[in-house]
Design a protein around this motif. Structure first.
Motif, PDB file in Angstrom:
ATOM      1  N   UNK A 210       0.850  -1.201   0.000  1.00 54.47           N
ATOM      2  CA  UNK A 210       0.000   0.000   0.000  1.00 54.47           C
ATOM      3  C   UNK A 210       0.881   1.245   0.000  1.00 54.47           C
ATOM      4  N   UNK A 211       0.541   2.220  -0.864  1.00 57.39           N
ATOM      5  CA  UNK A 211       1.406   3.370  -1.089  1.00 57.39           C
ATOM      6  C   UNK A 211       0.707   4.695  -0.831  1.00 57.39           C
ATOM      7  N   UNK A 212       1.519   5.690  -0.548  1.00 57.04           N
ATOM      8  CA  UNK A 212       1.115   7.092  -0.596  1.00 57.04           C
ATOM      9  C   UNK A 212       1.994   7.755  -1.645  1.00 57.04           C
ATOM     10  N   UNK A 213       1.371   8.356  -2.656  1.00 56.87           N
ATOM     11  CA  UNK A 213       2.109   8.990  -3.754  1.00 56.87           C
ATOM     12  C   UNK A 213       1.812  10.482  -3.741  1.00 56.87           C
ATOM     13  N   UNK A 214       2.863  11.291  -3.693  1.00 51.91           N
ATOM     14  CA  UNK A 214       2.710  12.743  -3.577  1.00 51.91           C
ATOM     15  C   UNK A 214       3.443  13.421  -4.733  1.00 51.91           C
ATOM     16  N   UNK A 215       2.710  14.201  -5.544  1.00 50.24           N
ATOM     17  CA  UNK A 215       3.306  14.940  -6.657  1.00 50.24           C
ATOM     18  C   UNK A 215       4.120  16.112  -6.138  1.00 50.24           C
ATOM     19  N   UNK A 216       5.252  16.353  -6.786  1.00 53.28           N
ATOM     20  CA  UNK A 216       6.128  17.465  -6.426  1.00 53.28           C
ATOM     21  C   UNK A 216       6.126  18.532  -7.525  1.00 53.28           C
ATOM     22  N   UNK A 217       6.426  19.787  -7.189  1.00 56.39           N
ATOM     23  CA  UNK A 217       6.396  20.874  -8.186  1.00 56.39           C
ATOM     24  C   UNK A 217       7.330  20.656  -9.370  1.00 56.39           C
ATOM     25  N   UNK A 218       8.423  19.935  -9.166  1.00 57.07           N
ATOM     26  CA  UNK A 218       9.381  19.738 -10.265  1.00 57.07           C
ATOM     27  C   UNK A 218       8.992  18.582 -11.182  1.00 57.07           C
ATOM     28  N   UNK A 219       7.814  17.983 -10.947  1.00 61.76           N
ATOM     29  CA  UNK A 219       7.355  16.884 -11.787  1.00 61.76           C
ATOM     30  C   UNK A 219       7.663  15.508 -11.236  1.00 61.76           C
ATOM     31  N   UNK A 220       8.483  15.443 -10.205  1.00 61.92           N
ATOM     32  CA  UNK A 220       8.788  14.146  -9.606  1.00 61.92           C
ATOM     33  C   UNK A 220       7.652  13.713  -8.695  1.00 61.92           C
ATOM     34  N   UNK A 221       7.698  12.463  -8.280  1.00 57.55           N
ATOM     35  CA  UNK A 221       6.701  11.937  -7.351  1.00 57.55           C
ATOM     36  C   UNK A 221       7.405  11.226  -6.206  1.00 57.55           C
ATOM     37  N   UNK A 222       7.035  11.602  -4.989  1.00 52.44           N
ATOM     38  CA  UNK A 222       7.556  10.912  -3.813  1.00 52.44           C
ATOM     39  C   UNK A 222       6.618   9.766  -3.467  1.00 52.44           C
ATOM     40  N   UNK A 223       7.202   8.640  -3.127  1.00 49.37           N
ATOM     41  CA  UNK A 223       6.429   7.447  -2.813  1.00 49.37           C
ATOM     42  C   UNK A 223       6.804   6.978  -1.414  1.00 49.37           C
ATOM     43  N   UNK A 224       5.781   6.670  -0.610  1.00 48.09           N
ATOM     44  CA  UNK A 224       6.002   6.183   0.749  1.00 48.09           C
ATOM     45  C   UNK A 224       5.026   5.074   1.054  1.00 48.09           C
ATOM     46  N   UNK A 225       5.340   4.287   2.079  1.00 50.63           N
ATOM     47  CA  UNK A 225       4.385   3.302   2.561  1.00 50.63           C
ATOM     48  C   UNK A 225       3.227   3.999   3.248  1.00 50.63           C
ATOM     49  N   UNK A 226       2.102   3.317   3.340  1.00 54.11           N
ATOM     50  CA  UNK A 226       0.947   3.878   4.048  1.00 54.11           C
ATOM     51  C   UNK A 226       1.295   4.209   5.487  1.00 54.11           C
ATOM     52  N   UNK A 227       2.237   3.456   6.044  1.00 52.44           N
ATOM     53  CA  UNK A 227       2.641   3.674   7.426  1.00 52.44           C
ATOM     54  C   UNK A 227       3.662   4.804   7.570  1.00 52.44           C
ATOM     55  N   UNK A 228       4.038   5.440   6.449  1.00 51.83           N
ATOM     56  CA  UNK A 228       4.857   6.645   6.512  1.00 51.83           C
ATOM     57  C   UNK A 228       6.309   6.507   6.111  1.00 51.83           C
ATOM     58  N   UNK A 229       6.843   5.297   6.074  1.00 54.33           N
ATOM     59  CA  UNK A 229       8.255   5.146   5.740  1.00 54.33           C
ATOM     60  C   UNK A 229       8.504   5.497   4.270  1.00 54.33           C
ATOM     61  N   UNK A 230       9.561   6.290   3.972  1.00 57.77           N
ATOM     62  CA  UNK A 230       9.811   6.715   2.587  1.00 57.77           C
ATOM     63  C   UNK A 230      10.373   5.590   1.727  1.00 57.77           C
ATOM     64  N   UNK A 231       9.874   5.508   0.517  1.00 59.13           N
ATOM     65  CA  UNK A 231      10.378   4.546  -0.458  1.00 59.13           C
ATOM     66  C   UNK A 231      11.171   5.233  -1.561  1.00 59.13           C
ATOM     67  N   UNK A 232      10.638   6.346  -2.084  1.00 59.96           N
ATOM     68  CA  UNK A 232      11.322   7.128  -3.122  1.00 59.96           C
ATOM     69  C   UNK A 232      11.114   8.599  -2.822  1.00 59.96           C
ATOM     70  N   UNK A 233      12.196   9.345  -2.790  1.00 59.77           N
ATOM     71  CA  UNK A 233      12.134  10.806  -2.707  1.00 59.77           C
ATOM     72  C   UNK A 233      13.010  11.357  -3.820  1.00 59.77           C
ATOM     73  N   UNK A 234      12.384  12.032  -4.776  1.00 57.82           N
ATOM     74  CA  UNK A 234      13.136  12.538  -5.924  1.00 57.82           C
ATOM     75  C   UNK A 234      13.769  11.387  -6.685  1.00 57.82           C
TER      76      UNK A 234
END
Length: 457
Positions: A210-234
């Protein structure tokens, strides 16, 4: 000359529109492709009130995408992955434990039937041998079911180990695509194809957790677990590992840069969460229950045999050996023979069956299993199978709901982002007509220019 410039800008805009429509039609069957379109804008006149305008310009390419629909589709993938991963195990275990021949109930009933049969003549060697044979068969029922559960536990661990490398590969791919999208976007390059590839990677990852996906202003997407741990930043990706602890429990951990997090096997969601939930909530408690029944039978039967005497007048010895750490959790005591059965009470004569009757009553002795109220030993397996059937049916219902939700989410996404060949065919004709009309304007402007020169000559 403004007429020709206007028509030229219109023809160039029409060409851009035809190019976008042709790209969409070419990718009609491309999985995950998001359709594109041109955004046109009028160019204001710069030559006073007598100028109608300076034509049209392509202000940019439109990517028909809805972030909300993407998120819904990814959530649907996680739920479907969770219940899909669990159902095959539930079905197999339900089928084996509920089978009339291989079930524990069959073995237990056969053993106590042999005890009842011996009540006709407790001194009969064939009837005594039948008890020993039925006891051995009952132990094999327990061992077979326990072996199936051990195999399932091994399979769960192997599946989890197989998913982790896929997760790490996908995380690295998303991070790399983030970097490419940011760099290309800064130069004005169309990044729609790169975004499509990233969305496909996220969709694949969402089925696994299960993921949380957050769009960033530069076009990238940050991806984290539902529990909050980061998977991809930039353009930085984390990595996951799994390892067995001292209690044979599989532990998931996530490393991001210099930090390491322990990830809960169940709340991680998706396929990994399905495996974790089945192992924690169904498989291990069920195995503990099966072993609990075997242990209680061994304790009660051995204790009752110890209270009696054999036909030779010797004290009773244990019939069963219970070992939870062995693949064969219940076995006959090595060297045990029919003449060692202590079916008579101490001081009873030949043919006494007092202790045999006490052995028969053990079937009604209470046993307490994990998460269940005390129940007779003879009914324990039936209640376990019933509980397993309820769990399986519930999972099937949730799986059906998850599939429906996922399919609806995909349909909603297609309504916005997928290519419609009829719509694109109309767009293609419209832009072709637009191009031809602008060509006619250019031709008319040339005729007017030639006529003006002729008048002045």
């Amino acid at each position: 000359m403004s007429i020709i410039n206007n028509a030229l800008s219109g023809s160039l805009a029409a060409q851009a529109g035809v190019n976008a429509a042709s790209q969409n039609i070419a990718n009609l069957q491309t999985k995950g492709y998001t359709r594109q379109g041109v955004l046109l804008g009028a160019v204001a006149g710069r030559n006073g009130v007598m100028s109608a305008g300076d034509g049209v310009e392509v202000m940019g390419l439109i990517r028909f995408s809805d972030s909300y629909k993407n998120q819904q589709m990814w959530r649907g993938a996680s739920e479907q992955g969770l219940y899909t991963q669990t159902q095959p195990y539930l079905t197999q275990l339900e089928r084996i434990m509920g089978d009339d021949l291989s079930s524990i109930s069959n073995g237990v009933d056969s053993f106590f039937k042999a005890l009842n049969a011996a009540g006709v003549d407790p001194t009969s060697t064939p009837l005594r041998q039948q008890i020993v044979t039925a006891a051995d068969a009952m132990s094999q029922h327990f061992n077979s079911i326990n072996s199936v559960m051990n195999n399932q536990l091994l399979s769960v661990h192997q599946q989890r180990d197989a998913i982790i490398p896929q997760v790490n590969t996908t995380l690295a791919s998303i991070a790399a695509l983030n970097g490419k999208i940011t760099s290309a976007g800064a130069t004005g390059t169309n990044v729609s194809t790169l975004i499509d590839a990233r969305d496909e990677a996220i969709d694949s990852l969402a089925s696994q957790m299960s993921l949380e996906v957050i769009d960033q202003p530069d076009g990238s997407r940050n991806v984290a677990l539902k529990t909050g741990q980061p998977l991809v930043i930039g353009n930085i990706a984390g990595s996951m590992t799994s390892a067995l602890d001292v209690s044979n429990q599989q532990v998931l951990s996530l490393t991001f840069t210099t930090s390491t997090f322990i990830v809960d096997n169940v709340s991680v969601g998706g396929q990994l969460g399905g495996l974790g939930g089945y192992e924690r909530d169904v498989l291990r408690p069920m195995q503990q229950s099966v072993q609990g029944i075997a242990q209680q039978l061994a304790i009660d039967i051995n204790a009752q045999l110890a209270a009696g005497i054999t036909m030779a007048g010797a004290a009773g010895t244990p019939l069963f050996v219970f070992n939870a750490s062995s693949a064969s959790v219940l076995t006959l005591t090595p060297g045990f023979t029919a003449d060692k059965l202590a079916l008579a009470k101490v001081g009873g004569g030949q043919g006494d069956s007092t202790n045999l009757q006490a052995l028969i009553k053990i079937k009604n002795n209470p046993v307490t299993l994990p998460g269940m109220s005390p129940m007779p030993i003879g009914d324990a397996d039936t209640q376990l199978v019933g509980k397993l059937a309820i769990t399986s049916q519930k999972n099937k219902a949730l799986l059906q709901t998850a599939v429906t939700v996922r399919n609806q989410a995909v349909a909603d996404w297609k309504a916005t982002s997928a290519v419609n060949k009829d719509e694109e065919g109309v767009n293609l004709l419209e832009f072709q007509n637009m191009f031809q009309a602008n060509m006619k304007v250019i031709a008319a402007a040339n005729q007017m220019f030639d006529a003006t020169l002729a008048m002045m000559s």
